[in-house]
Design a protein around this motif. Structure first.
Motif, PDB file in Angstrom:
ATOM      1  N   VAL A  19       0.896  -1.172   0.110  1.00 48.49           N
ATOM      2  CA  VAL A  19       0.256   0.034   0.111  1.00 48.49           C
ATOM      3  C   VAL A  19       0.879   1.742  -0.266  1.00 48.49           C
ATOM      4  N   PHE A  20       2.298   1.195   0.119  1.00 46.54           N
ATOM      5  CA  PHE A  20       3.167   2.578   0.464  1.00 46.54           C
ATOM      6  C   PHE A  20       4.126   2.375  -0.822  1.00 46.54           C
ATOM      7  N   SER A  21       3.839   2.126  -2.127  1.00 47.67           N
ATOM      8  CA  SER A  21       4.230   1.686  -3.074  1.00 47.67           C
ATOM      9  C   SER A  21       4.048   3.421  -3.822  1.00 47.67           C
ATOM     10  N   GLN A  22       3.691   4.099  -3.439  1.00 45.01           N
ATOM     11  CA  GLN A  22       3.539   5.343  -3.670  1.00 45.01           C
ATOM     12  C   GLN A  22       5.175   6.441  -2.674  1.00 45.01           C
ATOM     13  N   GLY A  23       6.060   6.037  -1.950  1.00 42.74           N
ATOM     14  CA  GLY A  23       6.818   6.501  -1.216  1.00 42.74           C
ATOM     15  C   GLY A  23       6.851   6.219   0.467  1.00 42.74           C
ATOM     16  N   GLY A  24       5.138   6.040   0.475  1.00 44.15           N
ATOM     17  CA  GLY A  24       5.322   6.096   2.433  1.00 44.15           C
ATOM     18  C   GLY A  24       6.042   5.454   2.879  1.00 44.15           C
ATOM     19  N   TRP A  25       7.570   3.893   2.078  1.00 43.65           N
ATOM     20  CA  TRP A  25       8.305   3.368   3.212  1.00 43.65           C
ATOM     21  C   TRP A  25       9.606   4.303   3.197  1.00 43.65           C
ATOM     22  N   VAL A  26       9.069   4.886   2.332  1.00 43.70           N
ATOM     23  CA  VAL A  26      10.618   6.552   2.787  1.00 43.70           C
ATOM     24  C   VAL A  26      10.231   7.051   4.025  1.00 43.70           C
ATOM     25  N   THR A  27       8.908   7.656   3.053  1.00 43.48           N
ATOM     26  CA  THR A  27       8.218   8.238   4.466  1.00 43.48           C
ATOM     27  C   THR A  27       8.374   8.915   6.001  1.00 43.48           C
ATOM     28  N   LEU A  28       8.652   7.195   6.329  1.00 42.59           N
ATOM     29  CA  LEU A  28       9.254   6.729   7.428  1.00 42.59           C
ATOM     30  C   LEU A  28       9.960   6.411   7.807  1.00 42.59           C
ATOM     31  N   GLY A  29      11.442   5.854   6.659  1.00 40.96           N
ATOM     32  CA  GLY A  29      12.272   6.345   7.188  1.00 40.96           C
ATOM     33  C   GLY A  29      12.980   7.495   7.228  1.00 40.96           C
ATOM     34  N   VAL A  30      12.206   8.810   6.249  1.00 44.68           N
ATOM     35  CA  VAL A  30      12.702  10.167   7.116  1.00 44.68           C
ATOM     36  C   VAL A  30      12.695  10.601   8.412  1.00 44.68           C
ATOM     37  N   ALA A  31      10.676  10.176   8.903  1.00 39.22           N
ATOM     38  CA  ALA A  31      10.282  10.867   9.839  1.00 39.22           C
ATOM     39  C   ALA A  31      11.243   9.646  11.264  1.00 39.22           C
ATOM     40  N   ALA A  32      12.154   9.013  10.901  1.00 43.57           N
ATOM     41  CA  ALA A  32      12.139   8.217  12.491  1.00 43.57           C
ATOM     42  C   ALA A  32      13.570   9.262  12.241  1.00 43.57           C
ATOM     43  N   ALA A  33      14.483   9.308  10.564  1.00 45.64           N
ATOM     44  CA  ALA A  33      15.413  10.306  11.146  1.00 45.64           C
ATOM     45  C   ALA A  33      15.340  11.276  11.477  1.00 45.64           C
ATOM     46  N   LEU A  34      14.003  12.383  11.175  1.00 42.78           N
ATOM     47  CA  LEU A  34      14.026  13.381  11.622  1.00 42.78           C
ATOM     48  C   LEU A  34      13.565  13.642  13.171  1.00 42.78           C
ATOM     49  N   GLY A  35      13.209  12.087  13.947  1.00 47.82           N
ATOM     50  CA  GLY A  35      13.486  11.998  15.321  1.00 47.82           C
ATOM     51  C   GLY A  35      14.880  11.446  16.005  1.00 47.82           C
ATOM     52  N   ALA A  36      15.663  10.620  15.328  1.00 45.81           N
ATOM     53  CA  ALA A  36      16.834  10.909  15.825  1.00 45.81           C
ATOM     54  C   ALA A  36      17.133  11.853  15.974  1.00 45.81           C
ATOM     55  N   ALA A  37      17.278  12.611  14.810  1.00 48.45           N
ATOM     56  CA  ALA A  37      18.010  13.872  14.941  1.00 48.45           C
ATOM     57  C   ALA A  37      17.359  14.936  16.193  1.00 48.45           C
ATOM     58  N   LEU A  38      16.217  14.573  15.927  1.00 49.48           N
ATOM     59  CA  LEU A  38      15.814  15.613  16.990  1.00 49.48           C
ATOM     60  C   LEU A  38      16.378  15.254  18.519  1.00 49.48           C
ATOM     61  N   ILE A  39      16.134  14.063  18.524  1.00 57.39           N
ATOM     62  CA  ILE A  39      16.797  13.668  20.239  1.00 57.39           C
ATOM     63  C   ILE A  39      17.910  14.049  20.177  1.00 57.39           C
TER      64      ILE A  39
END
Length: 301
Positions: free
Chosen positions: A141-161
């Protein structure tokens, strides 16, 4: 400045002063376990080649970002192994640059800045690379880039920490306070008993390590191996196993589809994709918990 020859003994004695491995929240477990035993040899070699401590830090950053690129470049085991090797080199270089600075007397504020920034870049690159890796797998269902979005969101969280931690020092400096609060480790504990217990429980579980460069790289490799064992086909592994040719769509084995397929638009929950969801969840929760832990402690007083 001509390169001076330093002995391994000098590097160990001056580059690894007593108490270095016992630094709380500074020394990685892998550093204590093996990286600090290996790093003097690399430090010796790089000093012989004439590299400065800051140049070693740049090399560390390149390895960290390169690991993220390696993980993003395919879904197979080979790209995962390359990423793990680069992260291990990143870890050893993270030891070597400080050792070189201490043994040569070339410590600097620039070096500290580059080292901190290097950790930001590397962890962000690896998390984003995981997102691209999950996206490259067949179907979902994430064929339009959803998995990349999750990875980027996780990266943002790691940077914020990391930003939350670093901004404690910034806030204290702007307020005219010393970098470290009085009271040592006690200042890190939340004033609320319940929050203190929750912080201690989270520390014991160590679930936050899943978004760390070393731990995550190893988990990515394990996920790649398990995906291969479970029979998930590699839709693409460009850059390593299929460089120079366009990969063709691979038919999904019926047994695999019926076992691991879920009815959300036939989303296939591979181990790699499960890991991506896990790091996203941990990054979000840890960002919030870390913020609350700082505000509720004596670090800003």
């Amino acid at each position: 400045m001509p390169a001076r020859s330093y002995s391994l003994k000098e590097i160990r004695e001056k580059g690894q002063p007593p108490g270095l491995k016992e630094r709380r929240n500074e020394e990685h477990w892998a550093g204590r376990l093996y990286a600090r035993s290996v790093s003097p040899y690399l430090t010796w070699l790089l000093l012989r080649l004439g590299l400065s401590p800051n140049q070693m830090t740049y090399l560390m950053i390149a390895c960290g970002i390169g690991a993220g690129v390696a993980f993003a470049s395919g879904t197979g085991i080979v790209s995962a192994v390359v990423g793990v090797v680069l992260v291990q080199l990143y870890l050893v270089l993270d030891c070597s640059d400080g050792e070189a600075a201490r043994v040569t007397g070339r410590t600097s504020v620039t070096g500290v800045f580059l080292d901190r920034l290097g950790h930001y870049f590397s962890e962000v690159a690896i998390l984003v690379g995981l997102g691209f890796r999950a996206q490259a797998q067949v179907g979902g269902v994430f064929s339009q880039g959803g998995w990349v979005t999750l990875g980027v969101a996780a990266a943002l969280g790691a940077a914020l920490i990391k930003a939350e931690t670093d901004n404690v020092v910034v806030a204290r400096a702007k307020a005219g306070l010393p970098a470290d609060p009085a009271g040592g480790d006690r200042a890190l504990r939340p004033t609320s008993t319940w929050l203190a217990l929750a912080r201690q429980a989270a520390s014991l579980l160590k679930f936050h390590r899943i978004i760390g460069a070393v731990e995550l790289s190893l988990l990515i490799l394990v996920a790649a191996i398990l995906d291969r064992v479970f029979g998930l086909p590699d839709m693409r592994d460009f850059g390593w196993s299929s460089f120079g040719r366009t990969p063709e769509p691979i038919a999904m084995p019926e047994a695999y589809s019926s076992t691991l397929g879920i009815g959300f638009d036939a989303t296939l929950w591979s181990v790699t994709r499960g890991l991506t969801v896990a790091v996203f969840a941990v990054a979000v929760v840890q960002t919030l918990l870390h913020f609350v832990s700082i505000v509720a402690s004596r670090r800003l007083k």
